[in-house]
Write a protein that holds these residues in place. Sequence first.
Motif, PDB file in Angstrom:
ATOM      1  N   UNK A  92       5.232   4.744   5.070  1.00  8.36           N
ATOM      2  CA  UNK A  92       4.901   4.107   3.985  1.00  8.36           C
ATOM      3  C   UNK A  92       3.425   4.031   4.078  1.00  8.36           C
ATOM      4  N   UNK A  93       2.688   3.585   5.419  1.00 12.45           N
ATOM      5  CA  UNK A  93       1.277   3.228   5.513  1.00 12.45           C
ATOM      6  C   UNK A  93       0.643   4.643   5.457  1.00 12.45           C
ATOM      7  N   UNK A  94       1.122   5.562   5.973  1.00 11.77           N
ATOM      8  CA  UNK A  94       0.518   6.914   6.115  1.00 11.77           C
ATOM      9  C   UNK A  94       0.394   7.594   4.400  1.00 11.77           C
ATOM     10  N   UNK A  95       1.230   7.449   3.755  1.00 10.69           N
ATOM     11  CA  UNK A  95       1.285   7.639   2.183  1.00 10.69           C
ATOM     12  C   UNK A  95       0.157   6.922   1.654  1.00 10.69           C
ATOM     13  N   UNK A  96       0.306   5.648   1.869  1.00 10.04           N
ATOM     14  CA  UNK A  96      -0.540   4.982   0.931  1.00 10.04           C
ATOM     15  C   UNK A  96      -2.174   4.959   1.560  1.00 10.04           C
ATOM     16  N   UNK A  97      -2.275   5.173   2.627  1.00 11.94           N
ATOM     17  CA  UNK A  97      -3.715   5.515   3.381  1.00 11.94           C
ATOM     18  C   UNK A  97      -4.012   7.008   2.838  1.00 11.94           C
ATOM     19  N   UNK A  98      -3.191   8.015   2.794  1.00  5.16           N
ATOM     20  CA  UNK A  98      -3.463   9.235   2.222  1.00  5.16           C
ATOM     21  C   UNK A  98      -3.999   9.136   0.731  1.00  5.16           C
ATOM     22  N   UNK A  99      -3.281   8.386  -0.146  1.00 10.23           N
ATOM     23  CA  UNK A  99      -3.511   8.402  -1.420  1.00 10.23           C
ATOM     24  C   UNK A  99      -4.872   7.466  -1.726  1.00 10.23           C
ATOM     25  N   UNK A 100      -5.015   6.443  -0.675  1.00  8.13           N
ATOM     26  CA  UNK A 100      -6.484   5.701  -1.105  1.00  8.13           C
ATOM     27  C   UNK A 100      -7.681   6.473  -0.691  1.00  8.13           C
ATOM     28  N   UNK A 101      -7.560   7.422   0.370  1.00  8.77           N
ATOM     29  CA  UNK A 101      -8.749   8.248   0.457  1.00  8.77           C
ATOM     30  C   UNK A 101      -8.866   9.278  -0.446  1.00  8.77           C
ATOM     31  N   UNK A 102      -7.916   9.821  -1.070  1.00 10.02           N
ATOM     32  CA  UNK A 102      -8.023  10.663  -1.956  1.00 10.02           C
ATOM     33  C   UNK A 102      -8.648  10.191  -3.153  1.00 10.02           C
ATOM     34  N   UNK A 103      -8.404   9.052  -3.649  1.00  6.94           N
ATOM     35  CA  UNK A 103      -8.745   8.262  -4.797  1.00  6.94           C
ATOM     36  C   UNK A 103     -10.167   7.660  -4.695  1.00  6.94           C
ATOM     37  N   UNK A 104     -10.936   7.799  -3.365  1.00  6.78           N
ATOM     38  CA  UNK A 104     -12.078   7.315  -2.933  1.00  6.78           C
ATOM     39  C   UNK A 104     -12.152   5.872  -2.432  1.00  6.78           C
ATOM     40  N   UNK A 105     -11.217   5.241  -2.078  1.00  4.43           N
ATOM     41  CA  UNK A 105     -11.280   4.049  -1.391  1.00  4.43           C
ATOM     42  C   UNK A 105     -11.026   4.298  -0.067  1.00  4.43           C
ATOM     43  N   UNK A 106     -12.014   4.828   0.644  1.00  2.38           N
ATOM     44  CA  UNK A 106     -11.864   5.116   2.085  1.00  2.38           C
ATOM     45  C   UNK A 106     -12.075   4.032   3.107  1.00  2.38           C
ATOM     46  N   UNK A 107     -12.769   3.143   2.615  1.00  2.38           N
ATOM     47  CA  UNK A 107     -13.087   1.847   3.257  1.00  2.38           C
ATOM     48  C   UNK A 107     -11.416   0.967   3.579  1.00  2.38           C
ATOM     49  N   UNK A 108     -10.936   0.909   2.119  1.00  2.00           N
ATOM     50  CA  UNK A 108      -9.419   0.295   2.378  1.00  2.00           C
ATOM     51  C   UNK A 108      -8.671   0.843   3.202  1.00  2.00           C
ATOM     52  N   UNK A 109      -8.651   2.256   3.130  1.00  2.00           N
ATOM     53  CA  UNK A 109      -7.608   2.979   3.985  1.00  2.00           C
ATOM     54  C   UNK A 109      -7.818   2.643   5.295  1.00  2.00           C
ATOM     55  N   UNK A 110      -9.275   3.177   5.986  1.00  2.00           N
ATOM     56  CA  UNK A 110      -9.354   3.029   7.368  1.00  2.00           C
ATOM     57  C   UNK A 110      -9.113   1.335   7.899  1.00  2.00           C
ATOM     58  N   UNK A 111      -9.453   0.309   6.946  1.00  2.00           N
ATOM     59  CA  UNK A 111      -9.371  -0.861   7.104  1.00  2.00           C
ATOM     60  C   UNK A 111      -7.960  -1.389   7.356  1.00  2.00           C
ATOM     61  N   UNK A 112      -7.036  -0.947   6.573  1.00  2.00           N
ATOM     62  CA  UNK A 112      -5.598  -1.142   6.376  1.00  2.00           C
ATOM     63  C   UNK A 112      -4.826  -0.436   7.532  1.00  2.00           C
ATOM     64  N   UNK A 113      -5.360   0.564   7.907  1.00  2.00           N
ATOM     65  CA  UNK A 113      -4.629   1.219   9.213  1.00  2.00           C
ATOM     66  C   UNK A 113      -5.249   0.773  10.536  1.00  2.00           C
ATOM     67  N   UNK A 114      -6.638   0.200  10.513  1.00  2.00           N
ATOM     68  CA  UNK A 114      -7.163  -0.670  11.602  1.00  2.00           C
ATOM     69  C   UNK A 114      -6.441  -1.883  11.604  1.00  2.00           C
TER      70      UNK A 114
END
Length: 407
Positions: free
Chosen positions: A112-134
């Motif tokens: 679930x985290x991988x899918x959410x991170x993937x979608x966030x990066x594709x939509x331009x929210x890179x900081x949110x994706x990296x921060x969430x997995x971090x």
Amino acid sequence: MERERGRGGPPRWWRQGPPWAGDRDDEERRAHWPWPSTLLVTAFVLLGSHFAAHQQHGDRVPLDTFARVLLVVAGGLLLWRKRHPAAVAFGTAAATLVYLGAGYPYGPVFLTVAVACFSAILSGHRWAAWASVGLLWAGHVLIAHWLYRGLPPSGDTAAPWGQELAVAAWVVAVAAVAELARARREQWARERAERARAARRRADEERLRIARELHDVLAHSISVINVQAGVGLALLDTDPEQARQALTTIKAQSKEALGEVRQVLDTLRAPGDAPRAPAPGLDRLPELVEQASRTGLTVDVDGTAPPLAPGTDLAAFRIVQEALTNVVRHSQSRRARVRLGHDGRALRLRIDDDGPASGADAGGSGNGLAGMRERAAALGGTIEAGPRPDGGWRVLAELPLKVKEDR
């Protein structure tokens, strides 16, 4: 229910999401609700966690109602990943962290985290994706190495650091794949935008070319018709034969103008169709001289032109045509001179009349000189037009014999 379904499609709540989430905002109603993929991921996480619990029996806390609620929440949040990608990335990471902190079995909850991170990066929210997995990785390290004594299951030991490195590698791999997909998508978007701009530019250039051709054809022909109509009206009672000749000239000129307009408009047909007639060139200069003579203007031609490329030949013809048209419209002179010359590098045109200006308006648009300059500039040439020191008007045009091709 039939009204909600519409014709031949799923019900509206399926297309737009739950009724409580969609009807207030037009932009939300247009957004896509990823129901199928969300249901598939959630079902896979629940089923996979069930099997993982059997494999880790005695080492981790068995799945209970709270664990299943956490798994459903983590999967269900993915339904909003296209509308609120940053919030979903943090939400799935938090739900997964609570699940791990409660001591439940390791399993596909990380999906679930991988899918959410993937979608966030594709939509331009890179900081949110990296921060969430971090955040997820840091929280897991904290739980597995410092807080495990006070958390279930009882008697748990610290996780090996090699496991943390494996989790970190997994996180980086997921984010890297998402970044690669985002970069490819942005590249495709730029290429599509560039192709669209190039298509619009070609369409604008084609419209300009057609407008220029129509102006040159109509301006010349209408000017001749205007002059001959004035002659016919003036001589209708005193010299019927001369009036008849003027009307004959009007008929011939209008027929020729219709043919040239039809030729220009042929370019608007389906792509791939060949024009019905070749574009005019300096080989039709005698026709211009004859047409001018019908208006009472005598044209003397001196010199010859070398073999020309079709674009240069057409531009030279239109420049001479427009220059003679301006003599008919705006000059009291009844004689004009056209001189052709070249030096192996450029074709030179000079059109002179003795003036003075008539001050009459023959119905022109005032775009003739601008059109001549555009034609010359498109080929890398120049146009100079202005009064002569001894009176009259002169047009000087220089067109390169070798036109550079666009790359």
